[in-house]
Design a protein around this motif. Structure first.
Motif: not given
Length: 485
Positions: A341-368
């Motif tokens: 029964k309260e009014r407030y401005v919520p706080h935020v947790i922000e998980p943020s990741i770049g598609v391009d960086r993740l793609m580069l990490a995926v390629l790096t991990s996969a290269y064998t």
């Protein structure tokens, strides 16, 4: 060579900081985004989706602080006319037996200390000095005094004093909206996707039947006019983000718990899609390195071929953004919590990741590189969820119509659900290697036995093991390996 990534505008010599994704690259990117959306939106009851516009009111970026404060320190070489980020340009002072030998400058890299020592040794030999060579700790150019800046050489020309003093450079791309091209029509390409979530907070609350804690997820393009884009697709000027703004109660106990939960969730998910555990680590930001509004920030780090760099950030942002937009727009961002029964401005947790960086990490991990049958083999060990091509259907020979017809029937069945390829060119072993190289997890060989008992040979990319399965068993297996993850 295999069609993952091309330099943008390559026929015109390329365009720095921009890349195009080829036939295999676009499939890999899309699979990464689909996996993220499925796991963080469709499989969670506390996250909903959003797709906000790339260009919005400039008032958004004024309120968020981007117009006045979204900048990097820039320095120019007056001789070569090249521009550098001052915080990525490092310098050191070389001395021989305590006597000044000279200053050395170099761009940030994983082996800067070795490069600096090599340059200082060369400088000592050229000066024909004898004695003990020592170097001061490397510092970035923003830490140099005015007197030191006059002595630090340009990394491009080697001339001392050729660098300007650092100055701020706003990273937002500016454009004009409408028929006029004056100050009244100025707008910006968004430098991040987060603000579109904050400005739509009340819209989602009023229409989405959501209750705190809940998240709003978005995948979208962002643009930053990087001074020195580098390291391939790791740092480019046009990129794509996958972000969640997870809204939580404002009490002191909540944010610590939720922040740690998202840190754990982030790493678990990255490992689940195939990133190597030994290449992942964490970097917890110290209090003096946090943004003024942030309570905490932890980065998931990844060891790329060019060094260990940030892959994903998980920040506890407080309620700074919602309050800024409330103050600037005059619209309340308060949330009514029915449970308390309260009014407030919520706080935020922000998980943020770049598609391009993740793609580069995926390629790096996969290269064998391994060895099969005494021969070296290069392959990409993509997780089946992410693999651009899920399977290749291979008729044993291409001059038997009945075999081709059966292989085509198997291909058509699989194609209803997955991106698969039909390959008849070359010997079967060569076709296996070709598919290994692009990361296809399964090869399905249709041979003469298939015509007799409706079984095919299923070959695993990583182990090269083969086994006979029926077509119906094949479909169940593919669904389990790809869709059930």
């Amino acid at each position: 060579r295999r069609g993952f990534i091309f330099q943008s505008s390559e026929i015109y010599g390329g365009f720095a900081g921009f890349y195009d994704y080829g036939p295999l690259g676009v499939e890999l990117r899309n699979n990464i985004k689909r996996a993220w959306w499925k796991d963080f939106v469709h499989k969670r009851e506390d996250v909903v989706g959003l797709d906000s516009s790339i260009i919005g009111s400039p008032a958004v970026w004024k309120a968020s602080g981007h117009v006045d404060g979204f900048s990097d320190p820039m320095v120019d070489c007056k001789e070569s006319k090249l521009r550098f980020r001052a915080d990525q340009l490092f310098w050191t002072k070389a001395e021989v037996d305590g006597e000044l030998l000279g200053y050395i400058s170099l761009l940030e890299s994983v082996d800067m200390d070795e490069q600096a020592l090599k340059a200082a040794t060369k400088m000592k030999m050229k000066a024909k000095k004898q004695g003990e060579l020592t170097l001061t700790v490397l510092k970035d150019y923003t830490e140099a005094t005015e007197d030191e800046q006059k002595l630090i050489p340009s990394p491009e020309t080697g001339t001392p004093g050729a660098l300007t003093a650092p100055r701020d450079f706003n990273l937002m791309f500016q454009t004009n909206v409408g028929a006029q091209t004056d100050s009244s029509s100025v707008a910006y390409l968004r430098p991040e996707t987060a603000q579109g979530i904050f400005t739509n907070f009340k819209n989602v609350v009023s229409t989405g039947r959501v209750k705190v804690p809940f998240g709003i997820a978005q995948i979208g393009k962002a643009f930053r006019n990087e001074i020195t884009p580098r390291n391939f697709i790791f740092r480019s000027r046009e990129f794509e983000q996958m972000e969640i703004e997870y809204f939580i109660p404002p009490d002191e106990d909540s944010w610590v718990k939720f922040h740690q939960e998202w840190i754990n969730t982030a790493r678990t998910w990255l490992e689940s899609i195939g990133l190597r555990k030994d290449l992942l680590s964490f970097d917890v930001h110290s209090d003096d390195s946090l943004a003024h509004y942030a309570r905490a920030c932890t980065d998931v780090m990844f060891t790329f071929p060019f060094g260990t760099q940030e892959l994903q950030g998980i920040a506890a942002r407080g309620n700074y953004d919602l309050r800024q937009h409330a103050d600037a727009s005059g619209k309340s961002m308060e949330y009514y919590d029915e449970a308390t029964k309260e009014r407030y401005v919520p706080h935020v947790i922000e998980p943020s990741i770049g598609v391009d960086r993740l793609m580069l990490a995926v390629l790096t991990s996969a290269y064998t590189v391994d060895e099969v049958g005494g021969e070296e083999r290069t392959l990409l060990k993509f997780h089946p969820r992410l693999a651009p091509v899920k399977a290749a259907v291979l008729p044993l020979v291409k001059n038997k119509p009945e075999l081709l017809e059966k292989a085509r029937a198997v291909y058509d069945r699989l194609q209803r659900r997955y991106f698969v390829e039909f390959d008849t060119a070359g010997a079967i072993g060569r076709r296996y290697r070709r598919n290994d190289e692009v990361g296809t997890p399964y090869c399905i060989t249709v041979d003469f036995q298939t015509l007799e008992d409706d079984t095919v040979t299923l070959r695993d990319r990583d182990t090269t093991e083969q086994r006979r399965v029926t077509v119906s068993e094949l479909l169940d297996f593919m669904e389990e390996q790809i869709d059930a993850q």
